[in-house]
Design a protein around this motif. Structure first.
Motif, short mmCIF file in Angstrom:
data_model
loop_
_atom_site.label_atom_id
_atom_site.label_comp_id
_atom_site.label_asym_id
_atom_site.label_seq_id
_atom_site.Cartn_x
_atom_site.Cartn_y
_atom_site.Cartn_z
N ASP A 170 -58.85 -27.76 13.73
CA ASP A 170 -60.05 -27.53 14.53
C ASP A 170 -61.11 -26.69 13.81
O ASP A 170 -62.13 -26.36 14.40
N ASP A 171 -60.87 -26.36 12.56
CA ASP A 171 -61.84 -25.60 11.78
C ASP A 171 -63.09 -26.45 11.55
O ASP A 171 -63.00 -27.65 11.23
N PRO A 172 -64.29 -25.88 11.70
CA PRO A 172 -65.52 -26.65 11.45
C PRO A 172 -65.58 -27.28 10.06
O PRO A 172 -66.34 -28.23 9.85
N TYR A 173 -64.80 -26.77 9.13
CA TYR A 173 -64.77 -27.33 7.78
C TYR A 173 -64.49 -28.83 7.81
O TYR A 173 -65.01 -29.59 6.99
N TRP A 174 -63.66 -29.27 8.76
CA TRP A 174 -63.24 -30.67 8.79
C TRP A 174 -64.17 -31.55 9.62
O TRP A 174 -63.91 -32.76 9.74
N ALA A 175 -65.23 -31.01 10.19
CA ALA A 175 -66.11 -31.80 11.05
C ALA A 175 -66.62 -33.08 10.38
O ALA A 175 -66.63 -34.14 11.01
N PRO A 176 -67.03 -33.06 9.10
CA PRO A 176 -67.50 -34.31 8.48
C PRO A 176 -66.42 -35.37 8.33
O PRO A 176 -66.72 -36.54 8.12
N ALA A 177 -65.15 -34.96 8.43
CA ALA A 177 -64.04 -35.90 8.25
C ALA A 177 -63.51 -36.43 9.58
O ALA A 177 -62.64 -37.30 9.58
N ASP A 178 -64.01 -35.92 10.68
CA ASP A 178 -63.47 -36.25 11.99
C ASP A 178 -64.38 -37.24 12.70
O ASP A 178 -65.48 -36.89 13.15
N HIS A 179 -63.94 -38.49 12.84
CA HIS A 179 -64.76 -39.53 13.46
C HIS A 179 -64.21 -39.98 14.81
O HIS A 179 -64.57 -41.05 15.31
N ARG A 180 -63.35 -39.15 15.41
CA ARG A 180 -62.74 -39.53 16.69
C ARG A 180 -63.79 -39.74 17.77
O ARG A 180 -63.66 -40.67 18.59
#
Length: 542
Positions: free
Chosen positions: A234-244
């Motif tokens: 849930d870290d914002p770091y992964w936001a670009p990788a999360d397309h759910r």
């Protein structure tokens, strides 16, 4: 040589004869991105010419040559497609730095815009590929040009890696071994080096602190592995990788191919349900496959040629049920209208004293079962959801695992009729540890008349506050399995499956920097106030 490869793939994937075996590959086409980077691609076509044929786009970080690509691309181009195979940013000649997962939306959209403007492009395209090659489809699937007629994401999901990084269940093995793989994949004889180095990489997973494990495995730091250790799901770091969040907006026809023992199965079924609930008409095929398996390749090629090529030509694909599942235990393909299928109701199978499992509620006064978990000698992973080349995945004999003193087993009497479970599986285990931090691992097994116990599905949850009695809610992998008459149903409870899941040190230290290992005394309660159970989606078999 190419003729031999063509015939071998045809036989292995049970494909119809090709239209041609004579292909041409135009290598190193430059594809410009919006930031000025140039990514390289190869275009495959029949030697007689492919201009105007439906195109299949495959974007990959693993290189554009070798048998890996040949097995994917050749059967499609021999049977009606032309193909564009592109190396993702920072890999195999494409410019920029490979920052896994985080650049695929922009680069994918730029590649699509370039492709539809090429003189050889006709008027239709299909996106295709497995694992990372399927993830890149989800990265763009909500914003496709009208020329894209179908997507076929195989053993993948719209937020790959993120399931492994749950704060309440860090799955260590897959992201670490994948990080080791991509770190050395462009060296000479990379596949052989990876195969020979896997034992070293597995040993490196025992390194303390884990922040030094990449250096132990490869001799250098891996930016990807470090990011996995430092940033939870849930870290914002992964936001670009999360397309759910984009899946509900996908309108293009989609056919998803999955495996019951695949590392991405829960997320892939989630993506399917989102499409289904949004009123789309996706297709789903789930077989008895792990991630590294030849089985899903045949199913994927069949969907590309039967579903994708038909849509690309403006035709309707052959009619079939929306959901096609391989029901394990029965060992038969069956069709269903949706996922999860109707007609299956949750049924509790309670844990009882003496290692008994059954539908009756537990009796009063039953003392808890106890075991000792020692992270210095962690409970090992046996089969199941694995990706390592040297480690067998899927259903395996659990005899040695169940003989360990840190594994509890609960088993039904011999079944007098078949019992079928299809859908989501979960467990509620009332648990207490001598330490505040502990894990609960639950595994469902099928025990045959000879006493051989084979794992069906499993899952783990990490607890904080485990030094008081808590209900550990464990989500197991979904399944479709028929327990045959004469068999028994078994549930294992333990505190780990290393190295699939990181061993819990018992201290609460951050996973990257933990250096102290503390053994724990664990208790599993089963009485009327603490009705520990596994909950199976059951329909009494016909």
């Amino acid at each position: 040589m190419f003729q031999i490869a063509s015939r071998s793939i045809e036989l292995a994937q049970h494909l119809p004869p090709p239209l041609t075996r004579e292909l041409t590959v135009r290598r190193g086409l430059p594809v410009p991105m919006r930031d000025g980077a140039v990514l390289l691609a190869d275009r495959w076509e029949p030697r007689s010419g492919g201009q105007g044929l439906p195109a299949v786009l495959i974007r990959t970080p693993y290189g554009r040559g070798g048998m890996f690509v040949t097995q994917i691309v050749r059967p499609l181009v021999e049977r009606g497609f032309q193909a564009l195979v592109q190396s993702t940013r920072g890999t195999f000649g494409s410019a920029g730095d490979f920052d896994p997962l985080r650049n695929e939306r922009e680069d994918g959209l730029d590649t699509l815009a370039w492709t539809v403007e090429q003189p050889w492009f006709g008027d239709s395209m299909v996106l295709y590929g497995a694992s990372y090659l399927g993830y890149v489809q989800w990265a763009v699937a909500d914003a496709l040009p009208p020329q894209v007629k179908a997507i076929i994401p195989v053993v993948t999901e719209s937020a790959i890696t993120l399931e492994f990084l749950r704060r309440d269940g860090f799955s260590l093995e897959v992201p670490f071994l994948w990080g080791v793989q991509i770190a050395g994949q462009e060296r000479r004889a990379a596949m052989l080096r990876q195969f020979l180095g896997e034992r070293k990489a597995q040993r490196a997973l025992r390194t303390l602190p884990l922040s030094d494990a990449d250096t132990a495995a490869t001799g250098r730091r891996s930016a990807y592995i470090q990011s996995v250790l430092e940033h939870d799901r849930d870290d914002p770091y992964w936001a670009p990788a999360d397309h759910r969040a984009k899946v509900a907006d996908v309108t293009v026809p989609a056919s998803l191919v999955a495996g019951w023992y695949d590392i991405f199965l829960p997320g892939q079924l989630r993506d399917f349900r989102v499409l289904q609930d949004a009123g789309r008409r996706p297709r789903l095929t789930v077989g008895p496959w792990a991630h590294i398996s030849s089985g899903w390749g045949e199913a994927a090629a069949r969907e590309a040629l039967g579903f994708g090529l038909a849509l690309a030509r403006g035709d309707e694909p052959p009619e079939r049920a929306p959901v096609r599942l391989f029901v394990m235990g029965e060992d038969r393909w069956r069709d269903f209208p949706c996922w999860p299928p109707p007609g299956y109701s949750p049924q509790r199978f309670h844990l009882h004293p003496g290692g008994v499992l059954g539908p009756e509620p537990p009796a009063a006064g039953a003392p808890p079962d106890r075991y000792r978990y020692d992270p210095a000698d962690p409970t090992p992973a046996a089969g199941g959801v694995r990706m390592a080349m040297l480690t067998r995945a899927g259903g395996v004999d659990n005899t040695a695992l169940e003989a360990r003193r840190d594994v509890l087993s609960y088993t039904t009497p011999v079944l007098t009729e078949d019992v079928e479970a299809v859908g989501d599986v979960r467990a509620e285990v009332y648990f207490r540890s001598s330490l505040r931090h502990a894990d609960v691992f639950v595994r469902l097994c099928d025990v045959d008349p000879r006493g051989r116990s084979v794992n069906v599905c499993d899952g783990l949850v990490s607890l904080a506050g485990a030094d008081r009695t808590v209900c550990a809610e464990v989500r197991l992998w979904p399944t479709a399995h028929r327990f045959r008459r004469g068999h028994r149903i078994r549930v294992q409870v333990s505190s780990g499956a290393f190295p699939r899941y990181n061993r819990n040190p018992g201290t609460g230290e951050p996973r990257a920097s933990a250096t102290t290992l503390r053994a724990a005394e664990q208790r599993v309660l089963h009485d009327p106030e603490h009705p520990s159970a596994i909950i199976l989606p059951i329909r009494r078999a016909d």
